[in-house]
Design a protein around this motif. Structure first.
Motif, PDB file in Angstrom:
ATOM      1  N   TYR A 302       0.808  -1.219   0.000  1.00 52.61           N
ATOM      2  CA  TYR A 302       0.000   0.000   0.000  1.00 52.61           C
ATOM      3  C   TYR A 302       0.844   1.274   0.000  1.00 52.61           C
ATOM      4  CZ  TYR A 302      -4.497  -2.301   0.384  1.00 52.61           C
ATOM      5  OH  TYR A 302      -5.621  -3.040   0.115  1.00 52.61           O
ATOM      6  N   ALA A 303       2.063   1.199   0.495  1.00 48.11           N
ATOM      7  CA  ALA A 303       2.907   2.400   0.524  1.00 48.11           C
ATOM      8  C   ALA A 303       3.673   2.615  -0.768  1.00 48.11           C
ATOM      9  CB  ALA A 303       3.897   2.299   1.690  1.00 48.11           C
ATOM     10  N   THR A 307      -0.048   2.888  -5.516  1.00 47.73           N
ATOM     11  CA  THR A 307       0.117   4.320  -5.307  1.00 47.73           C
ATOM     12  C   THR A 307       0.127   5.034  -6.653  1.00 47.73           C
ATOM     13  OG1 THR A 307       2.526   4.082  -5.379  1.00 47.73           O
ATOM     14  CG2 THR A 307       1.486   3.979  -3.211  1.00 47.73           C
ATOM     15  N   PRO A 376      -1.036   4.426   4.810  1.00 48.31           N
ATOM     16  CA  PRO A 376      -1.524   3.819   3.561  1.00 48.31           C
ATOM     17  C   PRO A 376      -2.496   2.669   3.777  1.00 48.31           C
ATOM     18  CG  PRO A 376       0.845   4.189   3.448  1.00 48.31           C
ATOM     19  CD  PRO A 376       0.443   4.466   4.861  1.00 48.31           C
ATOM     20  N   SER A 406      -2.892   9.706   1.090  1.00 47.59           N
ATOM     21  CA  SER A 406      -2.234   8.475   1.532  1.00 47.59           C
ATOM     22  C   SER A 406      -1.758   7.630   0.361  1.00 47.59           C
ATOM     23  CB  SER A 406      -3.190   7.648   2.391  1.00 47.59           C
ATOM     24  OG  SER A 406      -4.323   7.253   1.649  1.00 47.59           O
ATOM     25  N   ASP A 407      -2.305   7.885  -0.842  1.00 49.10           N
ATOM     26  CA  ASP A 407      -1.909   7.057  -1.984  1.00 49.10           C
ATOM     27  C   ASP A 407      -0.766   7.657  -2.786  1.00 49.10           C
ATOM     28  OD1 ASP A 407      -3.271   9.140  -3.170  1.00 49.10           O
ATOM     29  OD2 ASP A 407      -4.478   7.883  -4.501  1.00 49.10           O
TER      30      ASP A 407
END
Length: 565
Positions: A302-303, A307, A376, A406-407
């Motif tokens: 997710y990080a 993204t 994230p 966060s993305d």
């Protein structure tokens, strides 16, 4: 009845209705032909996988314990694999094994126990009737909570830690702090009391010499861990992360906050220069892969994978209307309710308390451009009740304080900022390994290793925020230590790689690849079983720490109580 109690009652009924409606929807979906076909296929794979694990774990050796109690309240193919390895290492197939069923996945868990030849089962289900027996006590406790701080001072039966109970409450409320006005607060507290009672009953019934858990958090798992510890029962948490088994021995109350398998400072500093260089090289390569989105753990996915490209520093400053002559510092938030007290936390009550205090200093420090980034994985957790990070940041209305999405790609963002702040997220390791200074809010799980600036107290942290704290850090030393720690913590010895486990988040799909894992990793699996056996004898709290010390130095000092081998 006054308007306020009526409103609270209405909120409670509405929340209960949403929970019931969601359960109904899930049940209807599970009844569809497609869902039933998938369930049948998965069950067949599970039975084959458990047969494989059963054969792997049966050994011609005397058992280290005569009575073993195995947690089945959390269901994942990797957890059953970890138990099979522990079972093989300690000869537990010759012991009296009993399992624990929880409220979820009972058919699947029963099939797993059956596949392992475990037929004695105890029921940990805490239903409405069980909670009702503790309703009066829970209401008295709820009435004593007028603020989140009050929830941290509650006195629980058996001396159960209030911080662990606190985490269980905010998990259910999906908030950053305990909401004293939640109409379901007493119900949550009754659940915790019922879990303590259920844990006591099951431990009385099974009288285990060894308790094997999947976790030591939340009301249920932590209740078992805590009461077993108080009885002098050996407790092993068959935990894993980043593809490696990272078992934890619950040998004291402090161990409940020490699950991460991180070496002590003397262990980390005590490795030879050659070993340190080896860890650095491994960590440097791994950090490169991680930041480039080439690793599969959930946080990294997710990080750094799911993204969108973030703009460079100049574009960020222009888009957000920031002063280009001021430092750009990013505060990396944690998920509000992801068990904040799972690591050492003494400077702040919870993540919400930390953000509130940090925002206050940020607003009063216009000499810095402040960015606040949500975690994230908030998307994966499915949202937050109550004020979000966006709500808090946007309410400041300060030109030098900004929220970022966060993305945004985490690596792009690291290249753009001058420094970063986290409570105890992995981002401080990633920043330091990238040559960027990081500030921690608390000791957490790796603050003692010298990869970031570590404050001595809450007051010290808040004082540092208003200063150029990054000037006190030697970036070369921090980078060196961060790379070495990354090589220790994220990685595993080369010999273990063929027995690497897929990330737990792959869920049922792991059963499909289990036969390949067994076939291709035979030698590494046997060596891992021997390593687990040696760890159990050593008394070291953490398997991953023990394994690396054995790998790097070829010796291990016994510093704690060994299991019964």
């Amino acid at each position: 009845m006054s308007d306020m109690p009526m409103m609270k009652a209405a909120r409670g009924f509405a929340q209960e209705a949403r929970l019931v409606a969601g359960d109904v929807v899930n049940r209807v979906r599970a009844m569809s032909p497609g869902a039933r076909r998938v369930a049948r296929d998965n069950m067949a794979l599970r039975r084959q996988g458990c047969d494989l694990l059963n054969a792997l774990s049966r050994r011609d050796q005397a058992p280290a314990y005569t009575r073993v109690l195995i947690d089945g309240m959390w269901d994942n193919p990797n957890y059953w694999t970890r138990y099979a390895l522990l079972r093989a290492a300690l000869g537990l197939d010759k012991a009296q094994e009993a399992g624990i069923l929880g409220p979820f996945n009972r058919e699947r868990v029963t099939a797993s126990f059956d596949g392992l030849g475990i037929t004695t089962l105890h029921d940990f289900t805490v239903d409405r009737r069980a909670r009702a027996r503790h309703r009066d006590a829970a209401r008295r406790m709820a009435d004593a909570i007028t603020s989140a701080d009050d929830a941290m001072t509650l006195v629980w039966p058996h001396g159960f830690p209030a911080a662990i109970a606190y985490d269980g409450v905010i998990r259910r409320q999906r908030r950053g702090d305990v909401d004293p006005d939640d109409p379901l607060l007493a119900d949550h507290l009754a659940e915790a009391l019922a879990c303590l009672a259920a844990a006591e009953r099951i431990l009385d019934e099974a009288d285990p010499e060894l308790l094997v858990l999947s976790h030591a958090i939340n009301f249920d798992f932590a209740a078992l861990a805590w009461l077993a510890l108080k009885r002098g029962t050996d407790v092993v948490v068959a935990y894993g992360n980043y593809g490696a088994n990272r078992f934890l021995r619950i040998d004291s109350e402090e161990a409940l906050y020490d699950f991460s398998n991180v070496p002590r400072r003397d262990q980390f500093d005590g490795v030879s220069p050659d070993s340190f260089d080896r860890l650095r090289a491994s960590g440097r390569a791994l950090m490169s892969d991680r930041l480039d989105g080439a690793t599969d753990d959930l946080g990294a996915v997710y990080a750094f994978q799911r993204t969108r490209a973030a703009s460079g520093r100049d574009q960020i400053i222009a888009d957000l209307g920031l002063d280009p002559d001021k430092p750009l510092v990013c505060v990396y938030a944690s998920n509000w309710f992801d068990f904040p007290h799972g690591a050492h936390m003494s400077h702040f009550r919870d993540f919400r308390d930390w953000i509130d205090a940090t925002l206050e200093v940020a607003c009063a420090t216009p000499e810095v451009n402040w960015l606040f980034r949500p975690h994230p994985c908030d998307v994966w957790y499915g949202g937050v009740n109550g004020p979000t990070l966006a709500d808090l940041v946007n309410a400041t209305d300060e030109a030098h304080v900004r929220l970022i999405a966060s993305d945004w790609n985490g690596h792009d963002l690291m290249r753009a900022v001058d420094a970063g702040i986290t409570y105890f997220g992995t981002v401080a390791i990633e920043l330091a390994a990238s040559g960027k200074p990081a500030l921690l809010a608390d000791l957490g799980w790796y603050g003692h290793l010298g990869v970031a600036v570590l404050p001595e107290s809450r007051a010290h942290y808040l004082d540092l925020l208003g200063k150029n704290w990054w000037e006190s850090l030697d970036p070369r030393e921090a980078r060196s230590r961060a790379e070495a720690f990354a090589g220790w913590w994220f990685a595993m010895p080369d010999w273990l790689a063929p027995a690497r486990l897929r990330d737990d988040s792959n869920q049922e799909d792991i059963w499909k690849t289990l036969p390949d894992w067994r076939r291709d990793g035979t030698e590494a699996i046997e060596r891992e079983i021997a390593s687990i056996r040696s760890w159990a004898r050593s008394g070291e709290r953490h398997l991953h720490v023990f394994r690396w010390l054995e790998e790097l130095e070829g010796s291990q000092t016994v510093t704690a109580k060994a299991v019964n081998t």
